[in-house]
Write a protein that holds these residues in place. Structure first.
Motif, mmCIF file in Angstrom:
data_model
loop_
_atom_site.group_PDB
_atom_site.id
_atom_site.type_symbol
_atom_site.label_atom_id
_atom_site.label_comp_id
_atom_site.label_asym_id
_atom_site.label_seq_id
_atom_site.Cartn_x
_atom_site.Cartn_y
_atom_site.Cartn_z
ATOM 1 N N VAL A 64 0.874 -1.180 0.000
ATOM 2 C CA VAL A 64 0.000 0.000 0.000
ATOM 3 C C VAL A 64 0.907 1.225 0.000
ATOM 4 N N MET A 65 0.616 2.136 -0.931
ATOM 5 C CA MET A 65 1.446 3.323 -1.089
ATOM 6 C C MET A 65 0.555 4.562 -1.005
ATOM 7 N N ASP A 66 1.003 5.580 -0.266
ATOM 8 C CA ASP A 66 0.187 6.791 -0.135
ATOM 9 C C ASP A 66 0.405 7.726 -1.326
ATOM 10 N N ARG A 67 -0.261 8.863 -1.305
ATOM 11 C CA ARG A 67 -0.202 9.797 -2.438
ATOM 12 C C ARG A 67 1.173 10.427 -2.601
ATOM 13 N N ASN A 68 2.017 10.343 -1.560
ATOM 14 C CA ASN A 68 3.374 10.873 -1.652
ATOM 15 C C ASN A 68 4.366 9.831 -2.138
ATOM 16 N N LEU A 69 3.832 8.651 -2.580
ATOM 17 C CA LEU A 69 4.671 7.546 -3.064
ATOM 18 C C LEU A 69 5.577 7.023 -1.950
ATOM 19 N N ASP A 70 5.039 6.984 -0.728
ATOM 20 C CA ASP A 70 5.717 6.339 0.393
ATOM 21 C C ASP A 70 4.982 5.048 0.725
ATOM 22 N N LEU A 71 5.730 3.983 1.022
ATOM 23 C CA LEU A 71 5.137 2.687 1.339
ATOM 24 C C LEU A 71 4.524 2.735 2.732
ATOM 25 N N VAL A 72 3.227 2.495 2.779
ATOM 26 C CA VAL A 72 2.524 2.424 4.054
ATOM 27 C C VAL A 72 2.578 0.999 4.600
ATOM 28 N N MET A 73 2.528 0.015 3.694
ATOM 29 C CA MET A 73 2.519 -1.384 4.117
ATOM 30 C C MET A 73 3.055 -2.246 2.985
ATOM 31 N N MET A 74 3.785 -3.293 3.318
ATOM 32 C CA MET A 74 4.205 -4.321 2.363
ATOM 33 C C MET A 74 4.348 -5.617 3.140
ATOM 34 N N SER A 83 10.284 5.173 1.002
ATOM 35 C CA SER A 83 9.829 5.814 -0.232
ATOM 36 C C SER A 83 9.947 4.844 -1.413
ATOM 37 N N LEU A 84 9.040 5.008 -2.386
ATOM 38 C CA LEU A 84 9.104 4.200 -3.607
ATOM 39 C C LEU A 84 10.380 4.507 -4.371
ATOM 40 N N ARG A 85 10.843 5.746 -4.278
ATOM 41 C CA ARG A 85 12.088 6.124 -4.959
ATOM 42 C C ARG A 85 13.267 5.302 -4.419
ATOM 43 N N GLY A 86 13.258 5.075 -3.088
ATOM 44 C CA GLY A 86 14.326 4.287 -2.497
ATOM 45 C C GLY A 86 14.314 2.851 -2.995
ATOM 46 N N VAL A 87 13.094 2.270 -3.128
ATOM 47 C CA VAL A 87 12.980 0.899 -3.648
ATOM 48 C C VAL A 87 13.462 0.839 -5.088
ATOM 49 N N PHE A 88 13.017 1.830 -5.921
ATOM 50 C CA PHE A 88 13.457 1.855 -7.324
ATOM 51 C C PHE A 88 14.983 1.975 -7.419
ATOM 52 N N ARG A 89 15.553 2.829 -6.558
ATOM 53 C CA ARG A 89 17.011 3.032 -6.621
ATOM 54 C C ARG A 89 17.745 1.729 -6.230
ATOM 55 N N TYR A 90 17.209 1.028 -5.221
ATOM 56 C CA TYR A 90 17.830 -0.245 -4.794
ATOM 57 C C TYR A 90 17.789 -1.250 -5.956
ATOM 58 N N ASN A 91 16.626 -1.356 -6.633
ATOM 59 C CA ASN A 91 16.501 -2.281 -7.757
ATOM 60 C C ASN A 91 17.432 -1.905 -8.899
ATOM 61 N N ALA A 92 17.528 -0.590 -9.178
ATOM 62 C CA ALA A 92 18.373 -0.141 -10.287
ATOM 63 C C ALA A 92 19.841 -0.433 -10.008
ATOM 64 N N ASP A 109 22.013 4.826 -16.614
ATOM 65 C CA ASP A 109 22.208 5.714 -15.482
ATOM 66 C C ASP A 109 21.150 5.446 -14.410
ATOM 67 N N THR A 110 21.590 5.203 -13.182
ATOM 68 C CA THR A 110 20.677 4.814 -12.103
ATOM 69 C C THR A 110 19.604 5.875 -11.870
ATOM 70 N N GLU A 111 19.995 7.119 -11.763
ATOM 71 C CA GLU A 111 19.021 8.177 -11.469
ATOM 72 C C GLU A 111 18.022 8.342 -12.606
ATOM 73 N N LYS A 112 18.479 8.162 -13.840
ATOM 74 C CA LYS A 112 17.562 8.270 -14.970
ATOM 75 C C LYS A 112 16.555 7.124 -14.948
ATOM 76 N N LEU A 113 17.034 5.902 -14.646
ATOM 77 C CA LEU A 113 16.123 4.752 -14.557
ATOM 78 C C LEU A 113 15.085 4.975 -13.463
ATOM 79 N N VAL A 114 15.531 5.531 -12.332
ATOM 80 C CA VAL A 114 14.607 5.782 -11.216
ATOM 81 C C VAL A 114 13.620 6.876 -11.594
ATOM 82 N N ARG A 115 14.110 7.946 -12.212
ATOM 83 C CA ARG A 115 13.246 9.084 -12.544
ATOM 84 C C ARG A 115 12.131 8.690 -13.515
ATOM 85 N N VAL A 116 12.453 7.862 -14.515
ATOM 86 C CA VAL A 116 11.442 7.419 -15.482
ATOM 87 C C VAL A 116 10.320 6.684 -14.776
ATOM 88 N N ARG A 117 10.673 5.830 -13.827
ATOM 89 C CA ARG A 117 9.635 5.040 -13.139
ATOM 90 C C ARG A 117 8.838 5.883 -12.144
#
Length: 525
Positions: A31-41, A61-70, A79-87
């Motif tokens: 569950v993710m809130d409107r700020n793209l922060d994970l409320v529950m997993m 944050s979802l950004r942190g998860v995307f960055r970890y995956n990238a 580029d890691t930041e570009k991959l994260v930014r697109v998502r």
């Protein structure tokens, strides 16, 4: 308020209950809130995505998860930041999504995201590795079957019962015809698609007759026609299902046809298309806003030049003679400055209004105007700031008044006069003449400048287009385009004649509208 009698309540900790429920669900979810922060997993999701617990404890944050995956290579090179930014940009759209992701270890995960009404997402994660493998296995089996059917045709008489059992186990419809086009074999699935097929098998009718039993308007076709690329490869049948038909010629000259049910795919494609259309609509809107911004910058650089020159000219004269300026001259100079400022403000307001209403049309504000006086005023302003050119004006034969939008027509005349001065040589003359003929007011601006090549004349009213002879001369290419649009809104036209090295003549024509006559006719009606 009393509690519903269908539920049993206790003092059990809601947090413990929620944790127990999330742990018992076989699917992963978050569950993710409107700020793209994970409320529950839940743990299932973390295990499927192979996310360490300490990662979410440090950064939810979802950004942190995307960055970890990238960083660990889940999204491939780049580029890691570009991959994260697109998502992140895609996630911010908050639109439903359903896609399949293959992890580096070969695990296939289906990700289904549903936006919540108050913002945020609920996302389900399902391990479909086994189903994916089954699909590949089924495809491989179907491909192998199609390849081997040519060799097995000679054995049909002996092994027909065994073959029927095999093909009936296939979920796709399958029908075989011999070299003459007569149907010799079909599985049970084909009986659902073509209800009359059992009787046709007994009579050994042609494959084209089988097709026409469902689609009577289809023409009679040979096997060569059916295998031709022009023959439809997918179609919706009366039972409501969509089928993809793959037709393959056998070594013996016959035909193997496989009918694959793609109804679910079509439905999903329709949903995806609607989402795509919505995305395209947003992208088009963004493009329109960017275009409007660019046009505004171009308009400002093009159209502000003249009023700024007038302001500068009057200010310099006041500075040079500040101790000798009489009140009447001071009032005149300040009036010119004030008029130029008002003109710049008007240009900004009308341009923004025009840009925002292009799709539904721009409203013009008509009034009775002395066109000759308007033209003379514009020419006088230009002559006051132009020391290298002479402006000859003859508007004697213009009508006393004409119904038009004063500010827009003034801008159009200013555009033509500005171009004439800009693209003609120093010490040359610009001729402005006006006349009336056949219910039309004609206003021509002629210069003795560089001219325009004949092959480029059809393009000069296109936005941002500049003639090859304008090289080295500052400009944006929007003045004539704007003038043409203004005249079209008045029901008028613009015409150009030009020769390279001899000059250019641009003529505006406006219809003479009798507003009082129109009102009398309306009252009489």
């Amino acid at each position: 308020m009393s509690k519903p009698k269908h539920f049993i309540y206790s003092d059990f900790d809601p947090g413990v209950l929620l944790d127990a429920l999330s742990s018992s669900i076989h699917q992963g979810f978050s569950v993710m809130d409107r700020n793209l922060d994970l409320v529950m997993m839940n743990h299932t999701a973390m295990a499927l995505l192979q996310l360490p617990i300490d990662l979410l404890q440090k950064d939810r944050s979802l950004r942190g998860v995307f960055r970890y995956n990238a960083e660990r290579g889940d999204y491939g090179p780049g580029d890691t930041e570009k991959l994260v930014r697109v998502r992140i940009d895609l996630a911010k759209m908050f639109v439903p999504h359903d896609f399949v992701r293959t992890r580096p270890d070969g695990t296939v995960i289906r990700v289904q995201g549903t936006p919540m009404t108050n913002g945020g997402f609920i996302t389900l994660y399902t391990d479909i590795t086994a189903e994916h493998q089954q699909e590949n296995a089924l495809k491989e089996m179907r491909d192998q079957l199609e390849t081997s059917l040519g060799e097995r045709t000679r054995e049909l008489a002996v092994h027909q019962d065994m073959l029927l059992s095999s093909i009936n186990a296939i979920k796709d419809g399958l029908i075989i015809s011999d070299a003459d086009g007569k149907v010799v074999l079909a599985n049970n699935k084909m009986f659902e698609i073509y209800p009359q097929l059992p009787a046709f098998l007994v009579r050994k009718v042609h494959l084209s007759d089988v097709i026409r039993s469902v689609f009577p308007d289809e023409p009679d076709r040979t096997l060569d026609d059916l295998s031709h690329a022009a023959m439809w490869g997918e179609r919706k049948y009366p039972n409501g299902c969509w089928y993809k038909i793959t037709r393959t010629r056998t070594d013996e000259g016959g035909m193997l046809s496989v009918y694959t049910d793609i109804t679910t795919y079509k439905e999903q494609h329709s949903v995806l298309q609607s989402h795509t259309d919505e995305l395209v609509r947003h992208l088009r809107k963004e493009k329109e806003l960017n275009e409007m911004q660019r046009e505004f910058v171009s308009m400002a650089s093009h159209e502000f030049r003249t009023p700024l020159a007038i302001i500068d000219s009057n200010a310099q004269r006041l500075l040079r003679r500040i101790d000798k300026v009489v009140p009447e001259t001071l009032k005149e100079r300040l009036g010119n400055i004030r008029e130029s400022v008002e003109r710049m403000q008007y240009l900004i307001d009308r341009f923004l209004n025009f840009s925002q209403t292009q799709s539904i049309g721009m409203e013009i504000e008509r009034e009775q105007v002395d066109l000759g006086r308007l033209v003379q005023s514009v020419c006088d302003r230009y002559q006051a700031i132009t020391r290298t050119h002479s402006i000859a004006v003859d508007v004697t034969f213009l009508p006393d008044t004409i119904d038009l939008d004063k500010k827009l027509i003034e801008q159009s005349v200013s555009n033509l006069l500005s171009n004439a001065v800009k693209y003609s040589h120093e010490n040359s003359t610009v001729y402005v003449t006006g006349s009336e003929a056949g219910g039309q007011v004609l206003l021509s601006v002629r210069d003795e400048g560089v001219g325009i090549p004949a092959e480029e004349l059809p393009n000069i009213f296109k936005r941002y287009f500049r003639a090859s002879t304008s090289s080295g001369i500052a400009g944006t290419g929007i003045g004539l385009n704007m003038t043409q649009m203004i005249l079209q809104k008045h029901g008028g036209k613009i015409h150009v004649e030009s020769q390279v090295g001899q000059g250019t003549t641009i003529t505006m024509s406006l219809p003479v509208i009798d507003q009082q006559g129109c009102r009398r006719a309306a009252r009489a009606g």
